[in-house]
Scaffold this motif. Structure first.
Motif: not given
Length: 347
Positions: A147, A200, A274, A278-279, A282
């Motif tokens: 990611r 991602n 996400l 959740e972002q 992160y």
């Protein structure tokens, strides 16, 4: 400035940053034996001013990193807030430090987790050490966290060679369609454990090549969300007389199997984006709380037939199970048809 940074003439203070919703620069990583480490900066702290300039006015993480760079021996004044909102200030003197590009750990006792931050000339040796160490510790599978990783195609090819069996890895295709081989893997070093690549929307270029190659050559599964889709190759910066520079796209990056992810990205095998909430969290997640890492670890454990970890989305697991059952049923039907055909042929 770009050329000086690439040549190592300009160095940072030893932090990785991300711009938080507040607009300030959140510290996401602090390198050992760096000016930042010695000054007491920690992951989760917020840098608010640099040499008196409000970070909010700089316009992005890269601009902030540039503001923190300088020649060895030059100092930069940094003001930051810690986790308890206490303010600190320090004059940090630039000096050389080792910026590791690979972190690794054993997760759930049997999954080797390897975070590749970027691909540079030290990454192949760091990855080789991580693979050997985790294998010696009993890793039955691997999760490669790619990611937010991009760049370094030739170094990525060297890393793929450490993992994948013999095969062509990449070509450079010019505007006339002519292809030049960029690299191949040998069978000198091959991992036998199943692997998962966590990706991602910021997984780009060399990291996309790494993930695509492991999927085609090693049967790796991709978990997360679709990648950026940057499959082009640029020339080195060409300096102009006024101090600016031009970087020219010279070729398209073609994977060893002939596919190209430029403009489309790689579609994952197991989607686990996400959520908005959740972002926000992160950069606060750990190995044990990051939902995407947990999903990737669960997938790795499924590949080895071991117990899945807790906290995994039940719907995701059900979808995986249904897909596996459907695939197995299809293989069973094919086998039955083949057997019947064989009997008829023998008759």
């Amino acid at each position: 400035d770009l050329l000086n940074a690439q040549s190592g003439k300009l160095i940072g203070i030893g932090v990785e940053l991300a711009i938080d919703q507040s607009g300030y620069a959140k510290v996401t990583k602090v390198y050992d034996e760096s000016p930042a480490k010695e000054a007491g900066l920690q992951k989760g702290d917020y840098i608010i001013t640099i040499d008196g300039t409000d970070v909010k006015s700089l316009g992005g993480a890269e601009a902030v990193q540039n503001k923190l760079r300088g020649e060895s021996g030059i100092t930069v004044n940094v003001v930051w807030l810690d986790s308890e909102n206490a303010q600190h200030t320090a004059d940090l003197t630039h000096y050389g430090f080792t910026a590791n590009s690979v972190d690794s750990a054993m997760v759930q006792d049997n999954v080797g987790y390897i975070k590749i931050w970027q691909f540079d000339n030290s990454t192949p040796s760091e990855l080789d050490f991580a693979l050997r160490s985790l294998t010696a510790s009993g890793a039955q599978s691997f999760v490669f966290d790619l990611r937010d990783n991009s760049g370094g195609i030739h170094d990525a090819i060297s890393c793929i060679d450490l993992v994948a069996p013999e095969g062509v890895l990449a070509y450079a295709e010019d505007k006339t369609g002519n292809r030049t081989l960029l690299g191949s893997s040998t069978d000198d070093t091959v991992i036998s454990q199943p692997s998962v690549c966590l990706v991602n929307e910021n997984t780009a270029s060399a990291a996309e090549l790494f993930a695509s190659s492991l999927r085609s050559l090693c049967g790796a599964r991709l978990v997360g969300s679709s990648t950026m889709g940057k499959g082009t190759i640029q020339s080195s910066p060409q300096r102009l007389s006024d101090g600016s520079a031009v970087v020219v796209t010279v070729a398209k990056l073609i994977c060893g199997d002939g596919s190209c992810f430029d403009g489309t990205g790689l579609t994952v095998d197991v989607e686990r984006p996400l959520t908005p909430d959740e972002q926000v969290s992160y950069y606060d997640y750990t190995l044990d709380t990051d939902p995407q890492i947990q999903r990737a670890v669960s997938c790795a454990q499924q590949l080895t037939g071991t117990t899945t970890v807790g906290g995994v989305n039940d719907a995701d697991l059900a979808a995986d199970s249904a897909a596996a059952s459907s695939e197995a049923a299809g293989e069973g039907e094919a086998s039955s048809e083949a057997a019947a055909s064989s009997v008829e042929s023998a008759s």
